[in-house]
Write a protein that holds these residues in place. Structure first.
Motif, mmCIF file in Angstrom:
data_model
loop_
_atom_site.group_PDB
_atom_site.id
_atom_site.type_symbol
_atom_site.label_atom_id
_atom_site.label_comp_id
_atom_site.label_asym_id
_atom_site.label_seq_id
_atom_site.Cartn_x
_atom_site.Cartn_y
_atom_site.Cartn_z
ATOM 1 N N ALA A 24 0.872 -1.175 0.000
ATOM 2 C CA ALA A 24 0.000 0.000 0.000
ATOM 3 C C ALA A 24 0.909 1.225 0.000
ATOM 4 O O ALA A 24 1.462 1.588 1.041
ATOM 5 C CB ALA A 24 -0.915 -0.002 1.226
ATOM 6 N N PRO A 25 1.122 1.862 -1.154
ATOM 7 C CA PRO A 25 2.096 2.955 -1.247
ATOM 8 C C PRO A 25 1.603 4.241 -0.598
ATOM 9 O O PRO A 25 0.403 4.468 -0.438
ATOM 10 C CB PRO A 25 2.261 3.151 -2.769
ATOM 11 N N ALA A 26 2.546 5.099 -0.241
ATOM 12 C CA ALA A 26 2.211 6.431 0.254
ATOM 13 C C ALA A 26 1.542 7.226 -0.867
ATOM 14 O O ALA A 26 1.836 7.048 -2.044
ATOM 15 C CB ALA A 26 3.470 7.140 0.731
ATOM 16 N N GLY A 27 0.615 8.105 -0.471
ATOM 17 C CA GLY A 27 -0.061 8.949 -1.446
ATOM 18 C C GLY A 27 -1.196 8.260 -2.169
ATOM 19 O O GLY A 27 -1.702 8.793 -3.158
ATOM 20 N N LEU A 143 -7.413 9.711 13.711
ATOM 21 C CA LEU A 143 -6.802 10.930 13.176
ATOM 22 C C LEU A 143 -6.130 11.796 14.240
ATOM 23 O O LEU A 143 -5.433 12.759 13.908
ATOM 24 C CB LEU A 143 -7.864 11.774 12.462
ATOM 25 N N LEU A 144 -6.331 11.474 15.520
ATOM 26 C CA LEU A 144 -5.894 12.349 16.614
ATOM 27 C C LEU A 144 -4.422 12.749 16.516
ATOM 28 O O LEU A 144 -4.065 13.900 16.762
ATOM 29 C CB LEU A 144 -6.124 11.665 17.962
ATOM 30 N N GLY A 145 -3.566 11.800 16.217
ATOM 31 C CA GLY A 145 -2.132 12.068 16.242
ATOM 32 C C GLY A 145 -1.567 12.639 14.957
ATOM 33 O O GLY A 145 -0.345 12.692 14.795
ATOM 34 N N ASN A 146 -2.440 13.076 14.017
ATOM 35 C CA ASN A 146 -1.987 13.521 12.692
ATOM 36 C C ASN A 146 -1.084 12.457 12.058
ATOM 37 O O ASN A 146 0.080 12.700 11.735
ATOM 38 C CB ASN A 146 -1.238 14.852 12.791
ATOM 39 N N PRO A 147 -1.621 11.229 11.881
ATOM 40 C CA PRO A 147 -0.788 10.111 11.428
ATOM 41 C C PRO A 147 -0.379 10.221 9.966
ATOM 42 O O PRO A 147 -0.946 10.992 9.196
ATOM 43 C CB PRO A 147 -1.710 8.908 11.640
ATOM 44 N N GLU A 148 0.612 9.408 9.624
ATOM 45 C CA GLU A 148 1.064 9.289 8.236
ATOM 46 C C GLU A 148 0.355 8.157 7.511
ATOM 47 O O GLU A 148 0.350 8.096 6.286
ATOM 48 C CB GLU A 148 2.572 9.029 8.205
ATOM 49 N N VAL A 149 -0.218 7.230 8.296
ATOM 50 C CA VAL A 149 -0.856 6.031 7.753
ATOM 51 C C VAL A 149 -2.211 5.849 8.432
ATOM 52 O O VAL A 149 -2.347 6.074 9.635
ATOM 53 C CB VAL A 149 0.020 4.779 8.007
ATOM 54 N N TRP A 166 -18.767 11.704 2.747
ATOM 55 C CA TRP A 166 -17.830 12.429 3.608
ATOM 56 C C TRP A 166 -16.550 11.619 3.819
ATOM 57 O O TRP A 166 -15.444 12.154 3.718
ATOM 58 C CB TRP A 166 -18.490 12.716 4.952
ATOM 59 N N MET A 167 -16.702 10.328 4.093
ATOM 60 C CA MET A 167 -15.538 9.491 4.350
ATOM 61 C C MET A 167 -14.639 9.403 3.118
ATOM 62 O O MET A 167 -13.421 9.486 3.213
ATOM 63 C CB MET A 167 -15.967 8.093 4.777
ATOM 64 N N ARG A 168 -15.246 9.244 1.957
ATOM 65 C CA ARG A 168 -14.455 9.185 0.724
ATOM 66 C C ARG A 168 -13.653 10.468 0.542
ATOM 67 O O ARG A 168 -12.467 10.431 0.189
ATOM 68 C CB ARG A 168 -15.369 8.981 -0.476
ATOM 69 N N SER A 169 -14.286 11.603 0.780
ATOM 70 C CA SER A 169 -13.598 12.889 0.627
ATOM 71 C C SER A 169 -12.445 13.013 1.612
ATOM 72 O O SER A 169 -11.348 13.467 1.259
ATOM 73 C CB SER A 169 -14.587 14.043 0.831
ATOM 74 N N LEU A 170 -12.680 12.606 2.854
ATOM 75 C CA LEU A 170 -11.637 12.674 3.873
ATOM 76 C C LEU A 170 -10.435 11.828 3.480
ATOM 77 O O LEU A 170 -9.275 12.271 3.576
ATOM 78 C CB LEU A 170 -12.209 12.211 5.215
ATOM 79 N N LEU A 171 -10.675 10.606 3.018
ATOM 80 C CA LEU A 171 -9.580 9.710 2.646
ATOM 81 C C LEU A 171 -8.846 10.221 1.403
ATOM 82 O O LEU A 171 -7.623 10.088 1.297
ATOM 83 C CB LEU A 171 -10.106 8.297 2.407
ATOM 84 N N ARG A 172 -9.595 10.828 0.502
ATOM 85 C CA ARG A 172 -8.969 11.363 -0.703
ATOM 86 C C ARG A 172 -8.020 12.508 -0.357
ATOM 87 O O ARG A 172 -6.890 12.571 -0.859
ATOM 88 C CB ARG A 172 -10.060 11.853 -1.652
ATOM 89 N N VAL A 173 -8.460 13.397 0.517
ATOM 90 C CA VAL A 173 -7.618 14.519 0.949
ATOM 91 C C VAL A 173 -6.379 14.002 1.678
ATOM 92 O O VAL A 173 -5.260 14.474 1.463
ATOM 93 C CB VAL A 173 -8.417 15.486 1.841
ATOM 94 N N PHE A 174 -6.578 13.012 2.545
ATOM 95 C CA PHE A 174 -5.470 12.437 3.317
ATOM 96 C C PHE A 174 -4.423 11.837 2.382
ATOM 97 O O PHE A 174 -3.217 12.082 2.531
ATOM 98 C CB PHE A 174 -6.008 11.367 4.266
ATOM 99 N N ALA A 175 -4.848 11.049 1.415
ATOM 100 C CA ALA A 175 -3.910 10.417 0.491
ATOM 101 C C ALA A 175 -3.241 11.441 -0.422
ATOM 102 O O ALA A 175 -2.032 11.355 -0.686
ATOM 103 C CB ALA A 175 -4.626 9.360 -0.338
ATOM 104 N N ASP A 176 -4.005 12.419 -0.893
ATOM 105 C CA ASP A 176 -3.436 13.432 -1.782
ATOM 106 C C ASP A 176 -2.378 14.282 -1.080
ATOM 107 O O ASP A 176 -1.506 14.867 -1.728
ATOM 108 C CB ASP A 176 -4.541 14.343 -2.328
ATOM 109 N N ALA A 177 -2.436 14.314 0.257
ATOM 110 C CA ALA A 177 -1.423 15.033 1.033
ATOM 111 C C ALA A 177 -0.197 14.157 1.326
ATOM 112 O O ALA A 177 0.711 14.585 2.042
ATOM 113 C CB ALA A 177 -2.023 15.534 2.343
ATOM 114 N N GLY A 178 -0.181 12.943 0.765
ATOM 115 C CA GLY A 178 0.980 12.061 0.924
ATOM 116 C C GLY A 178 0.779 10.922 1.895
ATOM 117 O O GLY A 178 1.700 10.117 2.118
ATOM 118 N N GLY A 179 -0.416 10.823 2.501
ATOM 119 C CA GLY A 179 -0.668 9.760 3.461
ATOM 120 C C GLY A 179 -0.921 8.418 2.794
ATOM 121 O O GLY A 179 -1.223 8.335 1.600
#
Length: 240
Positions: A24-27, A143-149, A166-179
């Motif tokens: 599962a790659p970053a981003g 999400l509390l710890g501002n995780p990378e994964v 909402w969940m899809r949007s949240l995950l999309r933003v997280f991954a697009d930021a490099g998570g």
């Protein structure tokens, strides 16, 4: 990044996970897709040190989860939303989590807003929450710890259509930021809407491991593959 390498997990004569390898790659959002009993939850439990592998390994951010300094701050995990303490309020659950992780308590209000739980809802006891509210609280805790994964097992269970969007949007933003997101589900349509990669598992074995773009370009019939893996797992359960 999450790297699963030749992972096998046996429970006596039962092989829950059978020599699987994937990354599962970053981003990216990696959809970990398969029917109930296929081996998804077992793989995730091994990833976060709750279950020991029989052989093989799962590396998270380059090493074992349990060897990471303050691992819950770097890897957000939701495996079972119903496991939250029913007698505590949502705010208390998040506040205790923030204290454990060593993050400011101000993070609690930020997370509540992020996951769409109101101040009034946060003061209610978790035992009164709907499953959808528990899922939002569980994602907030992850999400509390501002995780990378993020490692999320069936996070859409109990969410209404608005909540799923909402969940899809949240995950999309997280991954697009490099998570890195590893998202398990037994619902093909849900995963197809958000995943960059598909890892499909059936009867403990990998059936598909490819980028969504590649699968679409090749005209891969994911629905047929998914139904085949479902029937395989069902037959195995009956045979057992």
């Amino acid at each position: 990044m999450i790297t699963v390498q030749n992972l096998t997990k046996r429970y006596g004569s039962l092989i829950a996970v059978d020599d699987i390898t994937f990354t599962a790659p970053a981003g990216t959002v990696t959809g970990f897709l398969g029917p109930n009993g296929a081996g998804k939850s077992t793989t995730m439990r091994v990833a976060v040190g709750l279950t020991h592998a029989t052989s093989g390994s799962v590396r998270v951010l380059g090493g074992d989860y349990t060897d990471l300094p303050n691992p819950a701050a770097r890897v957000g995990v939701l495996l079972d939303a119903s496991a939250q303490h029913a007698g505590r309020t949502g705010r208390e659950v998040l506040t205790l989590g923030a204290m454990t992780l060593g993050v400011p308590r101000s993070r609690v209000d930020q997370v509540l807003e992020q996951v769409g739980l109101t101040q009034r809802e946060s003061r209610k006891r978790v035992g009164t929450y709907s499953l959808g509210m528990r899922q939002r609280l569980g994602i907030g805790h992850a999400l509390l710890g501002n995780p990378e994964v993020l490692i999320l097992d069936e996070p859409a269970n109990g969410l209404d259509p608005q909540g799923i969007h909402w969940m899809r949007s949240l995950l999309r933003v997280f991954a697009d930021a490099g998570g890195t997101v590893l998202l398990s589900s037994h619902l093909l349509h849900e995963v197809q809407q958000v995943a960059d990669r598909i890892v499909m598992i059936g009867n403990g074995r990998i059936v598909v491991d490819a980028a969504m773009e590649e699968l679409l370009a090749e005209g891969t019939d994911l629905e047929t593959l998914f139904l085949t893996s479902t029937m395989s797992t069902s037959r195995e359960g009956i045979a057992a």
